[in-house]
Design a protein around this motif. Structure first.
Motif, mmCIF file in Angstrom:
data_model
loop_
_atom_site.group_PDB
_atom_site.id
_atom_site.type_symbol
_atom_site.label_atom_id
_atom_site.label_comp_id
_atom_site.label_asym_id
_atom_site.label_seq_id
_atom_site.Cartn_x
_atom_site.Cartn_y
_atom_site.Cartn_z
ATOM 1 N N ASP A 119 0.713 -1.138 -0.032
ATOM 2 C CA ASP A 119 0.109 0.045 -0.086
ATOM 3 C C ASP A 119 0.899 1.321 0.030
ATOM 4 O OD1 ASP A 119 -2.412 -1.402 -0.222
ATOM 5 O OD2 ASP A 119 -2.786 -1.344 2.094
ATOM 6 N N GLU A 120 1.950 1.085 0.666
ATOM 7 C CA GLU A 120 2.796 2.407 0.862
ATOM 8 C C GLU A 120 3.661 2.517 -0.655
ATOM 9 O OE1 GLU A 120 3.607 4.700 3.165
ATOM 10 O OE2 GLU A 120 1.956 3.912 4.118
ATOM 11 N N LYS A 121 3.812 1.610 -1.155
ATOM 12 C CA LYS A 121 4.537 1.639 -2.542
ATOM 13 C C LYS A 121 3.499 2.229 -3.584
ATOM 14 C CE LYS A 121 7.810 -2.141 -2.467
ATOM 15 N NZ LYS A 121 8.326 -3.379 -2.984
ATOM 16 N N VAL A 122 2.308 1.726 -3.364
ATOM 17 C CA VAL A 122 1.218 2.268 -4.423
ATOM 18 C C VAL A 122 0.906 3.848 -3.996
ATOM 19 C CG1 VAL A 122 -1.153 2.494 -4.826
ATOM 20 C CG2 VAL A 122 0.041 0.198 -4.688
ATOM 21 N N HIS A 152 3.092 6.057 -2.727
ATOM 22 C CA HIS A 152 4.188 6.777 -3.310
ATOM 23 C C HIS A 152 4.334 6.841 -4.774
ATOM 24 C CE1 HIS A 152 5.814 7.644 0.734
ATOM 25 N NE2 HIS A 152 5.982 6.322 1.180
ATOM 26 N N ALA A 153 4.085 5.776 -5.201
ATOM 27 C CA ALA A 153 3.768 5.819 -6.845
ATOM 28 C C ALA A 153 2.970 6.425 -7.360
ATOM 29 C CB ALA A 153 3.751 4.280 -7.443
ATOM 30 N N ALA A 154 1.625 6.586 -6.933
ATOM 31 C CA ALA A 154 0.606 7.335 -7.619
ATOM 32 C C ALA A 154 0.745 8.378 -7.878
ATOM 33 C CB ALA A 154 -0.731 7.205 -6.491
ATOM 34 N N PRO A 155 1.506 9.461 -6.916
ATOM 35 C CA PRO A 155 1.630 10.878 -7.566
ATOM 36 C C PRO A 155 2.611 10.783 -8.718
ATOM 37 C CG PRO A 155 2.110 10.740 -5.224
ATOM 38 C CD PRO A 155 1.648 9.286 -5.719
ATOM 39 N N ARG A 156 3.617 10.101 -8.923
ATOM 40 C CA ARG A 156 4.278 10.024 -10.000
ATOM 41 C C ARG A 156 3.757 9.472 -11.241
ATOM 42 N NH1 ARG A 156 8.051 7.267 -6.253
ATOM 43 N NH2 ARG A 156 7.593 5.255 -7.143
ATOM 44 N N HIS A 157 2.766 8.600 -11.237
ATOM 45 C CA HIS A 157 2.122 8.157 -12.233
ATOM 46 C C HIS A 157 1.097 9.291 -12.617
ATOM 47 C CE1 HIS A 157 3.554 4.233 -12.516
ATOM 48 N NE2 HIS A 157 3.252 3.962 -11.199
ATOM 49 N N ALA A 158 0.548 10.060 -11.822
ATOM 50 C CA ALA A 158 -0.511 11.036 -12.055
ATOM 51 C C ALA A 158 0.159 12.160 -12.984
ATOM 52 C CB ALA A 158 -0.990 11.733 -10.854
ATOM 53 N N HIS A 159 1.510 12.429 -12.180
ATOM 54 C CA HIS A 159 2.297 13.756 -12.824
ATOM 55 C C HIS A 159 2.656 13.181 -14.207
ATOM 56 C CE1 HIS A 159 4.848 16.977 -13.190
ATOM 57 N NE2 HIS A 159 6.050 16.169 -13.616
ATOM 58 N N ALA A 160 3.167 11.901 -14.797
ATOM 59 C CA ALA A 160 3.625 11.319 -15.794
ATOM 60 C C ALA A 160 2.476 11.225 -16.798
ATOM 61 C CB ALA A 160 4.377 10.150 -15.716
ATOM 62 N N ALA A 161 1.159 11.099 -16.288
ATOM 63 C CA ALA A 161 0.154 11.144 -17.196
ATOM 64 C C ALA A 161 -0.276 12.608 -17.487
ATOM 65 C CB ALA A 161 -1.125 10.589 -16.329
ATOM 66 N N ARG A 162 -0.083 13.642 -16.720
ATOM 67 C CA ARG A 162 -0.266 15.129 -17.279
ATOM 68 C C ARG A 162 0.611 15.321 -18.211
ATOM 69 N NH1 ARG A 162 -1.205 15.466 -11.441
ATOM 70 N NH2 ARG A 162 0.960 16.494 -11.279
#
Length: 225
Positions: free
Chosen positions: A208-211, A213-223
């Protein structure tokens, strides 16, 4: 534990020697101990408890009370002998409480100290094991898995002590039942499952912690795309 034979002499209401053959009584698998008030039912159970632990339940061995029959001849010693099988071993326990007896010379009485004997049948004959109250007590408690108090609460139901067991808190009942029925293997399984649960929960939290931490990076990459 299986009782085979109980011998009682000058104990409680039994002035004369009495013997109970439990093997004959239990031939059908179960037997009933009954009789009118004062017939000696409780004293039979007291004798079993006394043979095993060297004392009887509750207030019946309070200071000032006596196990000796008031009707027994002065020269007849109070004695209880119990033959039983426990832990696969055939044992015989004989106990005499502290008691007065007539002096061998002159008038008056002298006091005999309490005595205990433990013997074991080895297939050919009876072998003496101990005359120590402490050693016999420890041996019996280890074989039965119960102290005198626990034995009185759980086994001697007619004594009314079982009600105290029922009123005990959950932790106390759990400790006693666990000792009676040897639930150590179930406790070990419970502990193993609890450890596996904690390990699985730790893995889930780590993922859950990895998810998170990874969620903001994926969201930024998608933008950015």
């Amino acid at each position: 534990m299986r009782l085979h034979r109980l011998g009682i002499t000058a104990f409680g209401p039994f002035a004369e020697p009495q013997e109970i053959d439990f093997d004959a009584l239990s031939g059908a698998g179960i037997f009933l101990l009954h009789g009118p008030t004062g017939a000696g039912k409780t004293s039979v159970l007291d004798a079993v408890c006394y043979a095993l632990y060297g004392s009887v339940p509750g207030p019946r061995q309070a200071p000032g009370t006596s196990l000796r029959s008031d009707h027994a001849d002065a020269g007849t010693p109070t004695e209880v002998t119990l033959e039983l099988t426990a832990g696969g071993r055939r044992l015989e326990i004989t106990r005499r409480p502290e008691q007065d007896r007539p002096k061998k010379r002159g008038s008056g009485t002298t006091k005999d100290k309490a005595q205990s004997w433990l013997r074991e049948y080895d297939g050919e004959g009876w072998q003496a094991l101990s005359r120590s109250h402490q050693e016999i007590g420890e041996e019996i408690e280890q074989l039965l898995g119960m102290s005198r108090e626990q034995f009185c609460q759980v086994v001697l139901l007619p004594q009314g002590e079982f009600a105290r067991f029922l009123r005990a808190d959950e932790a106390a009942r759990g400790r006693l039942l666990g000792r009676l029925f040897d639930t150590r293997r179930f406790a070990a399984v419970e502990q193993l499952l609890a450890e596996r649960r904690r390990a699985a929960e730790a893995k889930v939290r780590a993922r859950d912690e990895k998810v998170r931490h990874a969620a903001p990076r994926h969201a930024h990459a998608a933008r950015d795309t």
